[in-house]
Design an enzyme around this catalytic site. Structure first.
Site, short mmCIF file in Angstrom:
data_model
loop_
_atom_site.label_atom_id
_atom_site.label_comp_id
_atom_site.label_asym_id
_atom_site.label_seq_id
_atom_site.Cartn_x
_atom_site.Cartn_y
_atom_site.Cartn_z
CG ASN A 197 -25.35 -49.69 -57.75
OD1 ASN A 197 -25.44 -49.89 -58.79
ND2 ASN A 197 -26.01 -48.55 -57.17
CE LYS A 244 -24.03 -45.18 -57.34
NZ LYS A 244 -24.62 -44.19 -56.74
CG HIS A 300 -29.94 -47.27 -55.31
ND1 HIS A 300 -29.67 -45.97 -55.51
CD2 HIS A 300 -28.59 -47.63 -54.95
CE1 HIS A 300 -28.31 -45.65 -55.26
NE2 HIS A 300 -27.85 -46.65 -54.86
CD GLU A 322 -28.16 -43.40 -57.38
OE1 GLU A 322 -27.82 -44.22 -58.25
OE2 GLU A 322 -27.05 -42.73 -56.75
CD GLU A 363 -27.05 -47.69 -50.67
OE1 GLU A 363 -25.64 -47.92 -50.75
OE2 GLU A 363 -27.86 -47.43 -51.56
N GLY A 373 -22.40 -40.99 -52.94
CA GLY A 373 -21.76 -40.42 -53.83
C GLY A 373 -21.32 -39.07 -53.41
CB SER A 406 -19.02 -41.84 -49.26
OG SER A 406 -19.76 -40.90 -50.08
C1 PEP Z 1 -24.58 -46.59 -54.08
O1 PEP Z 1 -24.81 -46.12 -55.12
O2 PEP Z 1 -25.36 -47.45 -53.58
C2 PEP Z 1 -23.41 -46.05 -53.09
C3 PEP Z 1 -23.40 -46.24 -52.02
O3 PEP Z 1 -22.84 -44.99 -53.78
P1 PEP Z 1 -21.28 -44.63 -53.33
O4 PEP Z 1 -20.55 -45.55 -52.54
O5 PEP Z 1 -20.60 -44.03 -54.62
O6 PEP Z 1 -21.59 -43.46 -52.20
#
Ligand code: PEP
Length: 250
Positions: free
Chosen positions: A9, A11, A95, A97, A167, A173, A212
């Site tokens: 992803n 983003k 997601h 976000e 997630e 992040g 992460s």
């Molecule tokens: C994500 O944006 O779905 C995500 C898992 O980000 P990160 O790997 O940076 O934590």
């Protein structure tokens, strides 16, 4: 047997030049016979161009979001049919976000899942609790609620045509991933919840972990029996990291 899958992803990162560099680096080192599916999800404006760059690679194209409606006066939105038209095969929905920053409800996310499926995209449903939920012992309740709304609207059969990504919001992040045991516990719960409706579909549905994931922790997370790969944010922007994660999934 569930084939592992790793989804990048991107983003709201990248530029035409950055994307070209990243795809070139991925293509140059990509294993000829990967044991896991690989998908990259660039921002909407770059989809078609990145899709063209991926043409001679086994890497698939996905979108980061999709509109719940199919066509009409929805300024700024992009429909599932349009995504399909430019070569997308996958679409992320729900997601955290988008749920948190753009106030997307469980119901809207479920409609997005249905819209993506109706145009033969493979929807990837993101679910996950916030830190306050986990600390209050509400992880199962939150994740089941997010999943149930999709199961209610779309049914288990449709859900099984997509994938689920667990997630935990506190891991996205932040550099602080869920432990393999924490991830496994929630993945097993998701599979069991689908299994209440249809055991065969539950056993076949791919459930990814996101939050992460890095080259250094991917193998231990992916070794868990109900973790079928990963949804990768930050580390998907670095070819070496992403390829190492892909290798860990295979
Ligand atoms: C994500 O944006 O779905 C995500 C898992 O980000 P990160 O790997 O940076 O934590």
């Amino acid at each position: 047997m569930r084939r592992p899958i790793v989804v990048g992803n991107w983003k709201m990162h990248g530029s035409r030049a950055d994307n070209a560099r990243l795809i070139e680096e991925l293509g140059a080192q990509y294993p000829p016979d990967p044991a896991a599916d690989c998908v990259v999800c660039p921002p909407f404006v770059y989809l078609q161009e990145v899709g063209r760059m991926l043409r001679d690679t086994p890497i698939h194209l996905g979108a980061q979001d999709v509109c719940a409606d199919n066509q009409g006066a929805f300024t700024g939105e992009v429909s599932a049919a349009m995504l399909k038209d430019v070569g997308c095969e996958y679409a992320i929905v729900g997601h955290s976000e988008r749920r948190l920053l753009y106030r997307e409800s469980d119901q809207l996310v479920a409609r997005k899942f249905a819209a993506a499926h109706s145009k033969a995209l493979i929807p990837i449903l993101c679910v996950g609790e916030q830190l306050s939920d986990r600390e209050a012992g509400r992880t199962a309740e939150v994740v089941q609620r997010q999943l149930d709304v999709v199961l209610e609207l779309c049914g288990a059969e449709t859900l099984g045509h997509g994938a689920v990504a667990y997630e935990p919001v506190w891991a996205i992040g932040t550099g602080r991933n869920a432990s393999p045991e924490q991830a496994q516990e929630v993945h097993a719960l998701i599979r069991a919840r689908i299994g209440v409706r249809d055991a065969r579909i539950a056993a076949a549905t791919r459930i990814l972990y996101g939050g992460s994931v890095k080259a250094s922790n991917a193998a231990e997370l992916f070794a868990m029996p109900d973790v079928d790969g990963g949804l990768i944010g930050g580390a998907s922007l670095k070819a070496d990291e992403f390829l190492a994660i892909l290798a860990a999934a295979g």
